[in-house]
Write an enzyme that holds these catalytic residues in place. Structure first.
Site, PDB file in Angstrom:
ATOM      1  N   HIS A 167      43.588  48.188  37.666  1.00  0.00           N
ATOM      2  CA  HIS A 167      43.740  48.628  36.441  1.00  0.00           C
ATOM      3  C   HIS A 167      45.456  48.982  35.889  1.00  0.00           C
ATOM      4  CE1 HIS A 167      39.956  49.277  34.607  1.00  0.00           C
ATOM      5  NE2 HIS A 167      39.459  49.017  35.755  1.00  0.00           N
ATOM      6  N   LYS A 192      42.530  41.861  33.066  1.00  0.00           N
ATOM      7  CA  LYS A 192      42.320  42.947  32.373  1.00  0.00           C
ATOM      8  C   LYS A 192      43.721  42.865  31.690  1.00  0.00           C
ATOM      9  CE  LYS A 192      39.649  45.083  35.660  1.00  0.00           C
ATOM     10  NZ  LYS A 192      39.117  45.819  36.944  1.00  0.00           N
ATOM     11  N   SER A 198      39.368  53.205  38.110  1.00  0.00           N
ATOM     12  CA  SER A 198      38.731  53.081  36.844  1.00  0.00           C
ATOM     13  C   SER A 198      37.335  53.584  35.676  1.00  0.00           C
ATOM     14  CB  SER A 198      38.414  51.513  37.469  1.00  0.00           C
ATOM     15  OG  SER A 198      36.447  51.305  38.242  1.00  0.00           O
TER      16      SER A 198
HETATM   17  C1  LIG Z   1      37.676  44.973  37.882  1.00  0.00           C
HETATM   18  C2  LIG Z   1      38.500  44.743  39.780  1.00  0.00           C
HETATM   19  C3  LIG Z   1      38.346  43.963  40.207  1.00  0.00           C
HETATM   20  C4  LIG Z   1      38.305  42.466  39.547  1.00  0.00           C
HETATM   21  O1  LIG Z   1      38.693  41.791  39.048  1.00  0.00           O
HETATM   22  P1  LIG Z   1      38.239  40.993  38.624  1.00  0.00           P
HETATM   23  O2  LIG Z   1      39.597  39.738  38.210  1.00  0.00           O
HETATM   24  O3  LIG Z   1      37.193  41.440  37.024  1.00  0.00           O
HETATM   25  O4  LIG Z   1      37.352  39.858  39.406  1.00  0.00           O
HETATM   26  C5  LIG Z   1      39.255  44.825  41.119  1.00  0.00           C
HETATM   27  N1  LIG Z   1      39.693  45.859  41.821  1.00  0.00           N
HETATM   28  C6  LIG Z   1      39.639  46.281  40.796  1.00  0.00           C
HETATM   29  C7  LIG Z   1      39.822  47.889  41.398  1.00  0.00           C
HETATM   30  C8  LIG Z   1      39.101  46.479  39.659  1.00  0.00           C
HETATM   31  O5  LIG Z   1      38.893  47.290  38.473  1.00  0.00           O
END
Ligand SMILES: *Cc1c(COP(=O)(O)O)cnc(C)c1O
Length: 396
Positions: free
Chosen positions: A210, A242, A182
């Site tokens: 992502h 996301k 990320s």
């Molecule tokens: C954003 C993210 C999460 C968390 O996801 P949420 O649905 O916002 O709790 C978990 N793992 C990774 C790699 C992320 O980038």
């Protein structure tokens, strides 16, 4: 005498303030869109994870509203007691079909998914090998397990091989990686990592937060990007928060994975099911990405355009391969100052410094979406050029 709460709060907050790490979230005064309003300024938004523009998409909102009207505001219970509605089951079937996996289960968030799945699968005597740059929710998930934890160098199959060769076990072996990282926007070399894992009989666990909705045909994710879909020794987890535009997490893989998680994953057992409107939004999102190929095309043409233009201006985008486009500033003060100046120019992009990213690699992270128009990106590039020159990051 014991410490007062005020003393504890004061000590902690002072330390954060002194180190410049105190967070004050920016507030959006309009919906999550490519153009929105932040701190009183109309902005081009390069800060969200709204890759496909689904957070405020008319068709998705309509389906969310329909599910809300038909099924109500809340699920009313945890899934195992009385919270499993027909719509939950139907969406999970659709998700497993989409991911080409034997089963899929939805949890409340990507964060809780890592807690639930890692916490369920890993037992004492197991060995888990984790990429050094994995997401905080993976690190926390691993803290819940009594497995032996080892780290391998970022996206380095040779180092993974070394760690696995030095840590044999009769128990389960697991390799854990983000699909797309990320902060740098780089893609894990999953083909090579899975090959090494298989050499040692290890399963591979990919957190595709992502990558899902971004990589692979119709956004099926990093595992598809590498042609590894359907493999029984690959577990995909991810977020529905996301690219998918709503909120939630999922685990997809082996046909029996879902059944075990239903029985053991603590967020599934002890935290209430997703509300119907969220399920409706997700059903519509899954349909939309498969029906409208222009979404993925625009996401990627915008990504290529924005990266190429930043490079032409002289910025360092740190080898990013995905819509996550970091711009390197080096010192945090420079990144934060640039972020402030960009906001004043009408561009919302967040500066990141240590400890979120390594020292000396402070940056602004931009995320390009399918919703941005060429005019939006050109507007942002103009601001970047002026700010970059003013701060001496690019040549005048
Ligand atoms: C954003 C993210 C999460 C968390 O996801 P949420 O649905 O916002 O709790 C978990 N793992 C990774 C790699 C992320 O980038």
């Amino acid at each position: 005498m014991s410490l007062t709460l005020s003393a504890r709060l004061n000590t902690e907050l002072s330390a954060l303030r002194d180190s410049g790490l105190l967070i004050r979230p920016r507030v959006l005064e309009a919906p999550q869109r490519a153009r929105t309003r932040v701190d009183g300024v109309d902005v081009v938004n390069l800060a969200s994870n709204n890759y496909l523009g689904f957070a405020d998409h008319p068709e998705i909102k309509a389906r969310a509203a329909e599910y809300l009207q038909t099924w109500g505001a809340g699920a009313g219970a945890v899934r195992t007691i009385a919270g499993t509605l027909q719509i939950h089951e139907d969406f999970e079937t659709q998700l497993a079909e989409f991911k080409h996996t034997g089963s899929a289960l939805v949890l409340q968030s990507g964060f809780t998914t890592n807690q639930g799945v890692l916490g369920t699968l890993l037992q004492p005597g197991d060995v888990v090998v984790s990429d050094e740059l994995n997401h905080a929710s993976i690190i926390d998930g691993l803290r819940l397990t009594k497995a032996t934890k080892k780290i391998y160098k970022h996206s380095d199959p040779a180092d993974l091989d070394r760690v696995l060769s030095e840590n044999d076990t009769e128990g389960l072996k697991m390799v854990v990686t983000d699909g797309v990282f990320s902060m740098d926007g780089d893609i894990a070399p999953l083909d090579e990592l899975v090959a090494v894992a298989r050499k040692y009989g290890a399963v591979t666990y990919v957190d595709d937060a992502h990558g899902s909705g971004v990589l692979g045909a119709e956004g099926r994710g990093t595992v598809h990007h590498f042609g590894l879909e359907g493999a029984e020794d690959v577990i995909q987890v991810g977020t529905l928060s996301k690219a998918w535009g709503a909120v939630g997490g999922y685990a997809a893989g082996h046909a029996d994975l879902r059944q075990l998680l239903i029985n053991r994953a603590r967020p599934y057992l002890f935290s209430t099911a997703q509300p119907p409107a969220v399920v409706g939004a997700l059903v519509a999102a899954l349909e939309l990405v498969q029906r409208d190929p222009s979404l993925m095309e625009r996401l990627w043409s915008n990504t290529r355009y924005f990266k190429a233009e930043l490079a032409t201006l002289g910025f360092d985008t740190m080898g990013s391969q995905t819509p996550i486009t970091p711009v390197l500033f080096g010192e945090p003060e420079a990144a934060f100052e640039a972020s402030r100046r960009l906001l004043a120019e009408g561009v919302f992009a967040v500066g990141l410094g240590f400890p979120t990213v390594p020292r000396g690699l402070a940056r602004i992270r931009n995320i390009v979406t399918a919703e941005h128009t060429q005019a939006d990106l050109d507007f942002a590039l103009g601001a970047y050029e002026r700010v970059g020159k003013a701060l001496g990051i690019i040549g005048a």
